[in-house]
Design a protein around this motif. Sequence first.
Motif, PDB file in Angstrom:
ATOM      1  N   LEU A  80      76.787 -47.114  16.028  1.00 33.82           N
ATOM      2  CA  LEU A  80      75.855 -46.511  15.787  1.00 33.82           C
ATOM      3  C   LEU A  80      74.644 -45.839  16.515  1.00 33.82           C
ATOM      4  O   LEU A  80      73.971 -44.725  15.781  1.00 33.82           O
ATOM      5  N   SER A  81      75.029 -45.859  17.734  1.00 30.98           N
ATOM      6  CA  SER A  81      73.987 -44.954  18.645  1.00 30.98           C
ATOM      7  C   SER A  81      74.639 -43.499  18.923  1.00 30.98           C
ATOM      8  O   SER A  81      74.180 -42.806  19.046  1.00 30.98           O
ATOM      9  N   SER A 138      76.253 -42.022  16.128  1.00 35.05           N
ATOM     10  CA  SER A 138      76.476 -41.438  15.634  1.00 35.05           C
ATOM     11  C   SER A 138      75.079 -40.855  15.492  1.00 35.05           C
ATOM     12  O   SER A 138      75.281 -39.789  14.577  1.00 35.05           O
ATOM     13  N   ILE A 147      67.556 -47.967  20.385  1.00 34.20           N
ATOM     14  CA  ILE A 147      69.088 -48.152  19.778  1.00 34.20           C
ATOM     15  C   ILE A 147      69.534 -48.879  20.793  1.00 34.20           C
ATOM     16  O   ILE A 147      69.797 -50.765  20.899  1.00 34.20           O
TER      17      ILE A 147
END
Length: 683
Positions: A328-329, A331, A354
């Motif tokens: 997630l980070s 991306s 995040i």
Amino acid sequence: MGKELRVGFIGNPNCGKTTLFNAYTGANLKVANWPGVTVEKVEGSFRYKDYQMKLIDLPGTYSLTSYTMEEKVARQCIFSDDVDVVVDVVDASALERNLYLTLQLIELGKPVVMALNMMDIVEKRGMEIDLHRLPEMLGIPVIPVSARKKKGLDILMHAVVHHKDFSEKAPLIHHHDKAEKESTHLHDHHKDFAMVYSDEIEDKIDLIKNALKKKYPDITKSRWHAIKILEEDQEICARYPLDLPQVLDKSYESRIINEKYDFIEEIIGEVLVNKDERAQSTDKIDRILTHRIWGFPAFLGIMAIVFFLTFTIGDWLKDYLSMGIDWLSSSVGSLLESAHVSVPVISLLTDGIIAGVGGILTFLPNIFILFLALGILEDSGYMSRAAYVMDGIMGKLGLSGRAFIPMLLGFGCTVPAIMASRTLENRQDRLRTMMVTPFMSCSARLPIYVLFSQMFFEDHAMIAAYSMYVLGLLVAIVAAFLVHVFNRKNSDYSLLIELPEYKAPSAHTIWIYVYEKVKDYLTKAGTTIFVASIIMWFILNFGVHGYTTEISDSFGSMIGRFIVPVFEPLGLGYWQIVVALIAGISAKEVVVSSCSVLFGMGNVTSPTGMTTLMGVLGGMGFGALNAYCLMVFCLLYIPCVATLATIKREAGGWKWAGYAALFQLVVAWVITFLIYQVGSLVI
């Protein structure tokens, strides 16, 4: 909408009341404080035919006297208009003990329906309860239920609805032939009241009733008030003073209690078959778990198993979450870069939010396993054994054995643990318990232990983390002793606690328990930790000259370097660590999220992140001893803001919250200092 029917659930502790309550309401609960007092009430509602059923889960209590806050609250609620029908939840396997509260409820004059719970245990013991004779002797409906298996729920509510407007009691069949012949009363009490006292007591009740009606013509339930006046109940005597010196010549409380138990013995003799059957399996287990010598090591062993599961299973799941946070980070970072978003905004989202919040979320499996294990221990009946085992130790510290119950709750969260000190009758006990309970290692500290023990102790990580729980318990005990030495006022109350039958935990009850705890953890991650991560990012990315990519020029660096000299003797003389500890006052989990931001790690909890952070710390001279001292200091230093606010509310002012913060800070500094200095000589 339909008509509203208010039903109060009451019963002895561990009778299955909350399990039955949850079976009706599920997780649709509302928690608040009773008006004017600090005892929690839990409410729930559901539809039953044409009625909107409003259920109130009253505090667990053994009686309706006015000694403890729980007893006062339960009595006032039932006596008021807040409750239309009372559901008396009774542990069928401990019928004799539970009937004392039942008789008091019947005397109150409200419609009462008995929910006879745990019938399966009665059957396992080879006993039987005569379900026809019991309601004959009590004059109330008796409905067998199984809260755990959700059996008998509809028929119980059916009885509640049909009993709500009772104008006449059910026929009372006592078979008191001898008592009726010998009685000198013109009025036949045995046909009107389930609980009939000796002639002398009944004569006094009649005289007091007449005096009450004459002096207070609007009074209702005069018989119950007369009994309370005979018992010299402080609240009732103050509200309805009477001048009857020949009648009220002494307190008749003990005699009334004894006569109640005489009637209970009579009931048991008539309704309980094969009474001599014992719960042999429970007795065999308790020979070890409640043994005066082996009980405490057994408690430590059980907690060791809990944390072994927390680490082994929790860490396995945590690794997958860490991978998701890393993805997630990266991306989000790539997406923002491709959109040409400014560097500070990208840094705020990836390095601040995040990294901070995500780092905490990766510990969710560990937290889930911990609360699952604690929920199983509590619902199985073990937690009361732990309090019983500690009773002798607590007594030597000048505390009621009851004080260990809040301390046990501190393993989950300090806030409800502090609130649980309300059950202590003595204010000095409550204050002392509130001072030492935060030393118990709450779940918020677990992410710190997991991170630093895995980085620096590898195969011995579980032992290093478990030692924090043992150390917290020992420090709490020693601190309680020191407080007792300076304040020699001993507690006047000993521990009165039920040791219930061991039973298979209810999956539904444990689910609600774990759900509420995990929800609180996620809520904290989405609020307190979210805000703390943003604040931490700002103080680390801004300095006197505005935005900076050099963390050494930031406000955080300036604050940390100013305070570093205080922490150097503890092996924590690193400004990044100091800033993380300051941030941890908002919530202990923030120490971990702050490390992500402070050391510029996208996900400090991932294997790569931990290896990188360990290398950075190692280059600063931060080794295993420093890591252990950091864990110790996080265990013992100032409790989180929520805990301080709770202490303020429970103790009645910020003075006690300030005392608690200062006391814990001093204790944390001294103990960490000793460990580091001695450890430096040995290592």
